[in-house]
Design a protein around this motif. Structure first.
Motif: not given
Length: 508
Positions: A93-95, A100-101, A251-252, A318-321
């Motif tokens: 579930r990386l999408l 979010e990013l 993410s990229d 801010t930290s995220g996955q």
């Protein structure tokens, strides 16, 4: 620029008549008589000077180039394929984490709607402004809709929904964009039904989207996706077709989408970020590979060490996955050092600055287009003022987005007219999606900007916008010159009228 060559002379003639007692309407003459009793000489000269300034105001040059700083906000419909195959294509579930990013990076004036689809549109949010609360709401919605999967994939319902949501109404001004993410192919029935539905999408819905100015960016995921069909949707609407071969690339990919759509000014990053005196805010995006351990820290130009636990009033961490985003207001000028765990790449640096890199290039062109399109770039101080920095050097790297085996092409831009605007014709490119990275470098100042380009295999309805014709500028210049000469010719007459009124009439 609009010039009325008759306006200036008319105002000067009015000044002459006013001074020389011409027959004006009673109300005007009453006002004039009151002024004469105070100081006729001052009034006449002041009126004449005001008329001169007023007559020339419409002739002042205006900026004719709409830059990204002046661009209207983005309105985005993000369409997420929630068919059953997504559980296999994206098991971690990386999408939603990549979404979010993207939401973190988009400016607050943007508006975003998320919808999930398979054979139908299942769930969707409203088109929401991105304040902090709405960002969390949209991000949580993205996490929830991927949990509900169904059989079948039909691209018509989500695209029709986006058309209804994004079609501009009268008086509205925004940039409508669809981000269509899918790992599958059209599956509505038999092969004939599937082919008929694809034809309907391309010939009707995509054409309607293109007519409404709605660009569709497609993101293909997995080896089973119908990449050709998604590419044709993107080409028809002036968007871009991208491929994420692995979930870890999402993410990229979404970061690149942000850089193409919003076109922020960027600084080069290589463990060190140099912040020049023109920068007013800095956002550092530091991405972590899965399984990486260790803290990320920054060393300021003054040698102070700061991290997520530091209490700095102008620094928000801010930290995220898989990422950390550091926002700074009024950052110290100088070299910032980035301390990351071994094996990590440094990341991205986005800035706000009173010196911005401007890029002008087509977003869609046909293969073999004639005349050959031109890439233009310059440094801008704001309001269209070009910065002619000493020893300025601008180059562009053209990269094939979906095929890393194709080598990059680097071109040097030249300031042919000495006006600070650099340009170069684009090389011949094969059909596909390209990322153009433009970098400007001068003494103690560097800027980077990204631009997306699609080269279509077949001629499309849309062609690259041509630069404004110089004919209008020549006409405006001629009108302005004529206006100057007419005003200069009337100057002695006005001066004589003032002299007669002030001196000779007193003797009569």
């Amino acid at each position: 620029m609009i010039v009325n060559p008759g306006f200036g002379p008319i105002t000067h003639l009015a000044a002459i008549l006013w001074v020389c007692d011409a027959e004006f309407p009673t109300s005007v003459m009453t006002v004039r008589s009151a002024i004469v009793r105070q100081s006729i000489s001052f009034s006449a000269v002041a009126a004449w000077a005001a008329f001169i300034v007023w007559s020339f105001l419409p002739c002042l040059p205006q900026s004719a180039i709409a830059t990204e700083r002046d661009a209207p906000p983005l309105y985005i419909v993000l369409e997420m394929d929630t068919s059953a195959s997504m559980a296999v294509s994206d098991p971690q579930r990386l999408l939603p984490k990549a979404v979010e990013l993207l939401l973190k990076l988009l400016p607050a004036q943007s508006r975003v709607q998320i919808l999930g689809f398979d054979s139908h549109v299942r769930d969707q949010t409203e088109l929401l402004h991105l304040d902090d609360e709405q960002r969390r709401k949209v991000a949580n919605f993205a996490k929830e809709i991927v949990k509900h999967t169904n059989v079948g994939t039909d691209f018509l319902p989500p695209l029709e929904a986006a058309l209804q949501t994004l079609t501009p109404q009268s008086g509205e001004n925004y940039r409508p964009v669809v981000l269509l993410f899918s790992d599958g192919i059209t599956n509505v029935g038999s092969n004939a039904e599937n082919q008929g539905r694809q034809t309907q999408v391309l010939q009707q819905t995509a054409a309607q989207l293109q007519a409404a100015g709605i660009r569709v960016f497609t993101i293909a995921f997995s080896e089973h996706v119908d990449a050709r069909f998604l590419r044709e949707i993107a080409e028809l609407t002036g968007g871009l077709a991208m491929i994420a071969a692995q979930p870890e690339q999402l993410s990229d990919l979404f970061t690149t989408l942000f850089e193409i759509l919003e076109q922020p000014d960027m600084l080069p990053v290589d463990r060190v970020v140099h912040v020049d005196e023109h920068v007013s805010s800095l956002s550092l995006l530091l991405q972590n590979k899965p399984g990486t351990t260790g803290n990320v820290a920054l060393v300021t130009p003054q040698g102070d060490l700061i991290d997520a636990a530091s209490n700095q009033p102008d620094v928000r961490w801010t930290s995220g996955q898989g990422y950390q985003l550091v926002d700074m207001d009024h950052p110290q000028h100088g070299d910032w050092q980035i301390q990351q765990p071994a094996g990590e790449h440094a990341g991205k640096a986005y800035i706000m600055s009173d010196v911005s890199l401007r890029v002008e290039a087509p977003t869609l062109l046909d293969i073999g287009a004639s005349p050959t399109p031109t890439l233009r770039a310059w440094l801008d101080r704001g309001n269209g003022e070009v910065l002619k920095a000493p020893a300025l050097h601008i180059q562009a790297k053209i990269s094939r987005l979906n095929d890393q085996r194709v080598p990059d092409v680097v071109i040097e831009l030249a300031d042919k007219d000495g006006d600070g605007r650099f340009e170069q014709t684009l090389p011949r490119l094969e059909p596909g999606a390209y990322l153009i990275t433009v970098e400007a470098e001068a003494k103690n100042l560097r800027r980077i900007k990204k631009h997306g380009l699609t080269v279509a295999a077949l001629p499309k309805a849309e062609t690259p916008a041509s630069p404004p014709s110089s004919g209008d500028d020549d006409s405006d210049a001629a009108s302005l010159i004529a206006l100057v000469w007419i005003n200069l010719a009337l100057l002695p007459i006005v001066a004589a009228a003032v002299y007669w009124h002030v001196n000779i009439r007193k003797r009569l």
